[in-house]
Write an enzyme that holds these catalytic residues in place. Sequence first.
Site, PDB file in Angstrom:
ATOM      1  N   HIS A   5       0.842  -1.196   0.000  1.00 39.81           N
ATOM      2  CA  HIS A   5       0.000   0.000   0.000  1.00 39.81           C
ATOM      3  C   HIS A   5       0.870   1.236   0.000  1.00 39.81           C
ATOM      4  O   HIS A   5       1.969   1.219   0.577  1.00 39.81           O
ATOM      5  CB  HIS A   5      -0.924   0.015   1.237  1.00 39.81           C
ATOM      6  N   GLU A  24      -7.861  -5.036  -0.765  1.00 39.29           N
ATOM      7  CA  GLU A  24      -8.309  -5.814  -1.924  1.00 39.29           C
ATOM      8  C   GLU A  24      -8.158  -7.317  -1.712  1.00 39.29           C
ATOM      9  O   GLU A  24      -8.854  -8.112  -2.326  1.00 39.29           O
ATOM     10  CB  GLU A  24      -7.513  -5.417  -3.172  1.00 39.29           C
TER      11      GLU A  24
HETATM   12  N1  COA Z   1       4.204  -7.304  -5.017  1.00 37.74           N
HETATM   13  C1  COA Z   1       5.523  -7.300  -5.344  1.00 37.74           C
HETATM   14  N2  COA Z   1       6.289  -6.189  -5.275  1.00 37.74           N
HETATM   15  C2  COA Z   1       5.700  -5.064  -4.874  1.00 37.74           C
HETATM   16  C3  COA Z   1       4.340  -5.010  -4.492  1.00 37.74           C
HETATM   17  C4  COA Z   1       3.596  -6.195  -4.590  1.00 37.74           C
HETATM   18  N3  COA Z   1       2.299  -6.226  -4.274  1.00 37.74           N
HETATM   19  N4  COA Z   1       4.041  -3.748  -4.118  1.00 37.74           N
HETATM   20  C5  COA Z   1       5.162  -3.033  -4.260  1.00 37.74           C
HETATM   21  N5  COA Z   1       6.151  -3.819  -4.708  1.00 37.74           N
HETATM   22  C6  COA Z   1       7.539  -3.425  -4.972  1.00 37.74           C
HETATM   23  C7  COA Z   1       7.617  -2.730  -6.323  1.00 37.74           C
HETATM   24  O1  COA Z   1       7.839  -3.640  -7.381  1.00 37.74           O
HETATM   25  C8  COA Z   1       8.786  -1.806  -6.127  1.00 37.74           C
HETATM   26  O2  COA Z   1       9.952  -2.564  -6.264  1.00 37.74           O
HETATM   27  P1  COA Z   1      11.268  -1.986  -6.980  1.00 37.74           P
HETATM   28  O3  COA Z   1      11.687  -0.832  -6.092  1.00 37.74           O
HETATM   29  O4  COA Z   1      12.184  -3.146  -6.971  1.00 37.74           O
HETATM   30  O5  COA Z   1      10.839  -1.537  -8.336  1.00 37.74           O
HETATM   31  C9  COA Z   1       8.664  -1.418  -4.646  1.00 37.74           C
HETATM   32  O6  COA Z   1       7.901  -2.446  -4.009  1.00 37.74           O
HETATM   33  C10 COA Z   1       7.951  -0.092  -4.457  1.00 37.74           C
HETATM   34  O7  COA Z   1       6.750  -0.115  -5.205  1.00 37.74           O
HETATM   35  P2  COA Z   1       5.982   1.194  -5.672  1.00 37.74           P
HETATM   36  O8  COA Z   1       5.099   0.854  -6.829  1.00 37.74           O
HETATM   37  O9  COA Z   1       6.943   2.309  -5.831  1.00 37.74           O
HETATM   38  O10 COA Z   1       5.112   1.499  -4.386  1.00 37.74           O
HETATM   39  P3  COA Z   1       3.795   2.350  -4.335  1.00 37.74           P
HETATM   40  O11 COA Z   1       3.649   2.873  -2.962  1.00 37.74           O
HETATM   41  O12 COA Z   1       3.743   3.319  -5.451  1.00 37.74           O
HETATM   42  O13 COA Z   1       2.685   1.230  -4.637  1.00 37.74           O
HETATM   43  C11 COA Z   1       0.843  -0.152  -4.589  1.00 37.74           C
HETATM   44  C12 COA Z   1       1.631   0.928  -3.844  1.00 37.74           C
HETATM   45  C13 COA Z   1      -0.452  -0.471  -3.847  1.00 37.74           C
HETATM   46  C14 COA Z   1       0.461   0.378  -5.981  1.00 37.74           C
HETATM   47  C15 COA Z   1       1.703  -1.430  -4.726  1.00 37.74           C
HETATM   48  O14 COA Z   1       2.033  -1.932  -3.447  1.00 37.74           O
HETATM   49  C16 COA Z   1       1.053  -2.503  -5.585  1.00 37.74           C
HETATM   50  O15 COA Z   1       1.197  -2.478  -6.811  1.00 37.74           O
HETATM   51  N6  COA Z   1       0.297  -3.467  -4.968  1.00 37.74           N
HETATM   52  C17 COA Z   1      -0.369  -4.472  -5.735  1.00 37.74           C
HETATM   53  C18 COA Z   1      -1.663  -3.915  -6.338  1.00 37.74           C
HETATM   54  C19 COA Z   1      -2.741  -3.740  -5.286  1.00 37.74           C
HETATM   55  O16 COA Z   1      -2.945  -4.576  -4.417  1.00 37.74           O
HETATM   56  N7  COA Z   1      -3.470  -2.630  -5.413  1.00 37.74           N
HETATM   57  C20 COA Z   1      -4.534  -2.272  -4.479  1.00 37.74           C
HETATM   58  C21 COA Z   1      -4.095  -1.186  -3.533  1.00 37.74           C
HETATM   59  S1  COA Z   1      -5.281  -0.875  -2.274  1.00 37.74           S
END
Ligand code: COA
Length: 371
Positions: free
Chosen positions: A251, A309
Amino acid sequence: MTQRTSTGLSGVVVADTELSLVDGAAGELVIRGLSVEQLATGSFERACHLMWFGALPSAAELGELTSRLQAARVRAARLVPELGLALSASDGMDALRASVSQLTLPSEADHVARAIELTAAVCVFASAWARRTRGLAPVPPSALGHAADYLRMVHGDDAPPSWVRALDSYLCTVIDHGMNASTFAARVVTSTESDDVSAVVAAIGALKGRLHGGAPGPVLDMLDAVGAPELAESYVDAMLARHERIMGMGHRVYRVRDPRAFVLEGALERLEASGTAQGRLSLARAVEQVAEARLLAKYPERALRANVEFFTAVLLEALGLPRELFTPTFATGRVAGWCAHVQEQRRAGKLIRPESRYVGPRPASESLSTS
Ligand code: COA
């Protein structure tokens, strides 16, 4: 001074709000003074009253809002036959975006009246789309509460009270969540002095993406692919080796387990205990445990834990909702929060207009001198 752009606005405060507080370190969600756990014990109508009027309803007020939402669902259902093309979209969020955009709200309607029309319309259009994709006729609304009527309009029969309680909990749990992407989209549109329908249409578009509201369907796909708790480790390891994201984990704000995951997990436990639905709680827990451990090993600084989710997927599946309806069902709850934010943004009365940092080429000096 310009801000770095690669942060996705993380940590940037764009509004003062009385609507909800997301404490990512403590794992706490407060909605207009109530914890999400407290809010989820009541009906969706009670939560709507809190969001739109700023106070919990008396019994009479709750009855009045329930009736107003019922009447608005009937009005929305009258529009369904005219929404043929919009509701024929293969994606439920595309169908919602197209059908909600055809709404015209009465110009004399105050902000609560507009919120009621929009909230009722999303509920009716989402259920009509779900029926249509299965080749079934829409089911007209009835004199039930919002959650019960949604289940009835999707399934065609009255749902057991335990299902209605579970869906009420879900809709209350997702009603609002700080400055999430769809709420921000709604507020940006409102800040230009555009209308409520346009704001909600923009929010629907933002919610559709799998990094926001589009994750629960893929969570279920993952659980299907894992199949059994003992296969969770090899499946998660293979996903991470392919650098795939595990849906339902991580998150932007929470650094602990999402408090909404606890609420929905509890709702599913009660549903399974009632004997009226069979969920896949044990498989979900096994996958969550493995995913959490593997993600902690991979990103020790980040703490990627289950988000809302993850348990949305298993709860809505237990209620018999098809996975392609999960994100429209999220919109069915969140629309009430969007409408409250639209009103708050309108009161703030300030255009949201950040800046970008230009990193492209500049005109060559020769072309400047000849122009
Ligand atoms: N599975 C695997 N790796 C993940 C991950 C996940 N669910 N969530 C984050 N990461 C990793 C990313 O690949 C990234 O790795 P890197 O630095 O090697 O590229 C790192 O963690 C940071 O991710 P980032 O996208 O910058 O974090 P964010 O704060 O922008 O993203 C979310 C938050 C929710 C978008 C992200 O955790 C995600 O994509 N989750 C899965 C989708 C999901 O469940 N969405 C519903 C949210 S309520």
